[in-house]
Design a protein around this motif. Structure first.
Motif, PDB file in Angstrom:
ATOM      1  N   VAL A  29      81.902  69.893 -14.656  1.00 37.15           N
ATOM      2  CA  VAL A  29      81.980  70.225 -13.988  1.00 37.15           C
ATOM      3  C   VAL A  29      83.559  69.880 -12.845  1.00 37.15           C
ATOM      4  N   ILE A  30      83.851  70.638 -12.963  1.00 38.71           N
ATOM      5  CA  ILE A  30      85.635  70.932 -12.048  1.00 38.71           C
ATOM      6  C   ILE A  30      85.536  70.927 -11.134  1.00 38.71           C
ATOM      7  N   GLY A  31      86.265  69.854  -9.858  1.00 39.19           N
ATOM      8  CA  GLY A  31      86.527  69.604  -8.998  1.00 39.19           C
ATOM      9  C   GLY A  31      87.876  70.721  -8.368  1.00 39.19           C
ATOM     10  N   ILE A  32      87.729  70.993  -7.548  1.00 37.02           N
ATOM     11  CA  ILE A  32      89.494  70.996  -6.688  1.00 37.02           C
ATOM     12  C   ILE A  32      88.899  71.249  -5.056  1.00 37.02           C
ATOM     13  N   GLY A  33      88.813  69.835  -4.699  1.00 36.43           N
ATOM     14  CA  GLY A  33      89.142  69.773  -3.700  1.00 36.43           C
ATOM     15  C   GLY A  33      88.355  69.495  -3.175  1.00 36.43           C
ATOM     16  N   ALA A  34      87.385  68.215  -4.247  1.00 36.17           N
ATOM     17  CA  ALA A  34      85.729  67.869  -4.252  1.00 36.17           C
ATOM     18  C   ALA A  34      85.950  66.260  -4.835  1.00 36.17           C
ATOM     19  N   GLY A  35      87.244  65.908  -4.383  1.00 34.68           N
ATOM     20  CA  GLY A  35      87.140  63.814  -4.629  1.00 34.68           C
ATOM     21  C   GLY A  35      86.987  64.035  -6.436  1.00 34.68           C
ATOM     22  N   ASN A  36      87.416  62.598  -6.268  1.00 34.01           N
ATOM     23  CA  ASN A  36      87.074  62.077  -7.806  1.00 34.01           C
ATOM     24  C   ASN A  36      86.933  61.723  -8.485  1.00 34.01           C
ATOM     25  N   MET A  37      85.754  62.794  -7.805  1.00 25.79           N
ATOM     26  CA  MET A  37      84.012  61.956  -9.142  1.00 25.79           C
ATOM     27  C   MET A  37      83.658  62.958 -10.086  1.00 25.79           C
ATOM     28  N   THR A  38      84.203  64.245 -10.076  1.00 30.15           N
ATOM     29  CA  THR A  38      84.050  65.850 -10.837  1.00 30.15           C
ATOM     30  C   THR A  38      84.619  65.027 -12.341  1.00 30.15           C
ATOM     31  N   ASP A  39      83.960  66.463 -13.432  1.00 29.71           N
ATOM     32  CA  ASP A  39      84.357  65.712 -14.918  1.00 29.71           C
ATOM     33  C   ASP A  39      86.066  65.919 -15.419  1.00 29.71           C
ATOM     34  N   GLY A  40      86.583  67.175 -13.873  1.00 31.82           N
ATOM     35  CA  GLY A  40      87.419  67.237 -14.555  1.00 31.82           C
ATOM     36  C   GLY A  40      88.454  67.848 -13.024  1.00 31.82           C
ATOM     37  N   GLN A  41      89.555  68.635 -13.082  1.00 37.98           N
ATOM     38  CA  GLN A  41      90.064  69.056 -11.661  1.00 37.98           C
ATOM     39  C   GLN A  41      91.008  69.778 -12.187  1.00 37.98           C
ATOM     40  N   VAL A  42      91.374  70.823 -11.366  1.00 40.55           N
ATOM     41  CA  VAL A  42      91.984  72.036 -11.815  1.00 40.55           C
ATOM     42  C   VAL A  42      92.734  72.583 -10.383  1.00 40.55           C
ATOM     43  N   LEU A  43      94.150  72.261 -10.880  1.00 40.87           N
ATOM     44  CA  LEU A  43      95.033  72.362  -9.171  1.00 40.87           C
ATOM     45  C   LEU A  43      95.341  73.976  -9.127  1.00 40.87           C
ATOM     46  N   VAL A  44      95.945  74.726  -8.232  1.00 42.96           N
ATOM     47  CA  VAL A  44      96.724  76.289  -8.524  1.00 42.96           C
ATOM     48  C   VAL A  44      98.809  75.485  -8.600  1.00 42.96           C
ATOM     49  N   MET A  45      98.847  75.565  -9.933  1.00 44.78           N
ATOM     50  CA  MET A  45     100.369  74.915 -10.461  1.00 44.78           C
ATOM     51  C   MET A  45     101.019  75.481  -8.904  1.00 44.78           C
ATOM     52  N   HIS A  46     101.375  76.315  -8.825  1.00 44.32           N
ATOM     53  CA  HIS A  46     101.852  76.373  -7.179  1.00 44.32           C
ATOM     54  C   HIS A  46     102.000  74.950  -6.070  1.00 44.32           C
ATOM     55  N   ASP A  47     101.110  74.807  -6.286  1.00 46.29           N
ATOM     56  CA  ASP A  47     100.373  73.466  -5.175  1.00 46.29           C
ATOM     57  C   ASP A  47     101.246  72.522  -5.902  1.00 46.29           C
ATOM     58  N   ALA A  48     100.883  71.983  -7.179  1.00 46.91           N
ATOM     59  CA  ALA A  48     101.276  70.889  -7.587  1.00 46.91           C
ATOM     60  C   ALA A  48     102.629  70.792  -8.133  1.00 46.91           C
ATOM     61  N   LEU A  49     103.336  71.848  -8.275  1.00 45.70           N
ATOM     62  CA  LEU A  49     104.714  72.004  -7.880  1.00 45.70           C
ATOM     63  C   LEU A  49     105.350  71.856  -6.624  1.00 45.70           C
ATOM     64  N   GLY A  50     104.658  72.003  -5.473  1.00 46.03           N
ATOM     65  CA  GLY A  50     105.618  71.915  -4.404  1.00 46.03           C
ATOM     66  C   GLY A  50     106.014  73.133  -3.672  1.00 46.03           C
ATOM     67  N   ILE A  51     105.541  74.197  -4.472  1.00 45.29           N
ATOM     68  CA  ILE A  51     105.827  75.504  -4.270  1.00 45.29           C
ATOM     69  C   ILE A  51     105.404  76.275  -3.289  1.00 45.29           C
ATOM     70  N   THR A  52     104.597  75.600  -3.135  1.00 41.58           N
ATOM     71  CA  THR A  52     103.499  76.768  -2.375  1.00 41.58           C
ATOM     72  C   THR A  52     103.905  76.201  -0.560  1.00 41.58           C
ATOM     73  N   ALA A  53     104.133  76.977   0.406  1.00 46.68           N
ATOM     74  CA  ALA A  53     104.813  77.482   1.692  1.00 46.68           C
ATOM     75  C   ALA A  53     103.789  76.496   2.662  1.00 46.68           C
ATOM     76  N   ARG A  54     102.486  76.597   2.933  1.00 44.54           N
ATOM     77  CA  ARG A  54     101.338  75.757   3.650  1.00 44.54           C
ATOM     78  C   ARG A  54     100.206  75.274   2.734  1.00 44.54           C
ATOM     79  N   PRO A  55     100.554  73.811   1.842  1.00 46.26           N
ATOM     80  CA  PRO A  55      99.534  73.581   1.139  1.00 46.26           C
ATOM     81  C   PRO A  55      98.630  73.453   1.828  1.00 46.26           C
ATOM     82  N   PRO A  56      97.175  72.979   0.628  1.00 46.95           N
ATOM     83  CA  PRO A  56      95.945  72.811   1.307  1.00 46.95           C
ATOM     84  C   PRO A  56      96.100  71.365   1.398  1.00 46.95           C
TER      85      PRO A  56
END
Ligand code: KIV
Length: 263
Positions: A199-226
């Protein structure tokens, strides 16, 4: 280097080792991510917002995803590549076969579809025809107009139980991966523990097997990040170190912390 497969991801789940996934849309970034040890990438329909400037993922077409899947595959030949099936491209099982074939021909290893048990027949027809399927539950952005906005899902007992039921049904139908978006940490943990598949989480806490992020969020490009997004570039100072930091913090469970989760 050998291609990453689902067998590798299943083994990570078995060993309780977390893995980092990121969205990628072009060959240069895909190459950079692979160079920092990111072995799973997603050509997400988030490209509607991240690349095309739309408000939602709804305008994205199958041709868009095919194009970006080809680009990412060219930059990351060994990555395990998941490609999103965009809005209305899997409305019927037959249509999903036709469109999934386009993504697999472009270099995807797996297709991702959003929704619950209504997808059972689609999952069966795809997997029987050798298309591995990832399902996406919780906040499903293609349904934003039905959900009434980008909101955390599964907060009350009834909707949490429905999500658990859907996850189990989808696993029984044949999915090999599940993405859980914007759900409380405890619920994501219950689903992760319940399922055999990663199970891969996004905004689902740190107990899932994996995480996914939108690259623009991880690199601080998104104007209004979640809320769950973290700008790793700010801390790391350059892109390569930012991606490495993201990977390390996912693997150690340091990201997402409470500040980047819903409880
Ligand atoms: O489109 C996308 O990038 C996604 C992730 C947010 C999981 O579906």
């Amino acid at each position: 280097m050998k291609p990453i497969t689902m067998a590798d991801l299943n083994q990570l789940k078995k060993e309780k080792r977390k893995f980092a996934t990121i969205t990628a849309y072009d060959s240069s970034f895909a190459q950079l991510f692979a160079g920092q040890g990111i072995n799973v990438m997603l050509v997400g329909d988030s490209l509607g917002m991240a690349l095309q400037g739309a408000d939602t993922t709804i305008p994205v077409t199958i041709e868009d995803i095919v194009y970006h899947t080809r680009c990412v595959r060219a930059g990351a030949p060994y990555t395990f590549l998941i490609a999103d099936m965009p809005f209305m491209s899997y409305a019927t099982p037959e249509q999903s076969c036709e469109n999934a074939a386009k993504l697999m021909r472009a270099g995807a290893n797996m297709v991702k579809i959003e929704g619950g048990s209504w997808l059972n027949d689609t999952i069966k027809i795809l997997t029987e025809r050798s298309v591995p399927v990832c399902a996406h539950l919780g906040l499903t952005p293609q349904s934003v107009h039905v959900l009434g906005g980008y909101k955390v899902q599964g907060r009350d007992e009834k909707s949490a139980n429905q999500l658990i039921k859907d996850a189990i049904t989808l696993e029984q139908a044949g999915i090999q991966l599940l993405v859980l978006e914007c759900v409380p940490t405890e619920l994501a943990k219950r689903i992760t523990d319940e399922l055999q598949i990663p199970v891969i989480g996004i905004g689902a806490g740190n107990m899932t097997d994996g995480q996914v992020l939108v690259m623009h969020d991880a690199l601080g490009i998104t104007a209004r990040p979640p809320k769950f997004a973290k700008n790793f570039l700010e801390e790391a100072g350059n892109m390569r170190d930012a991606i490495r930091l993201y990977k390390e913090q996912v693997e150690s469970g340091a990201y997402p912390d409470k500040e980047h989760s819903f409880n």
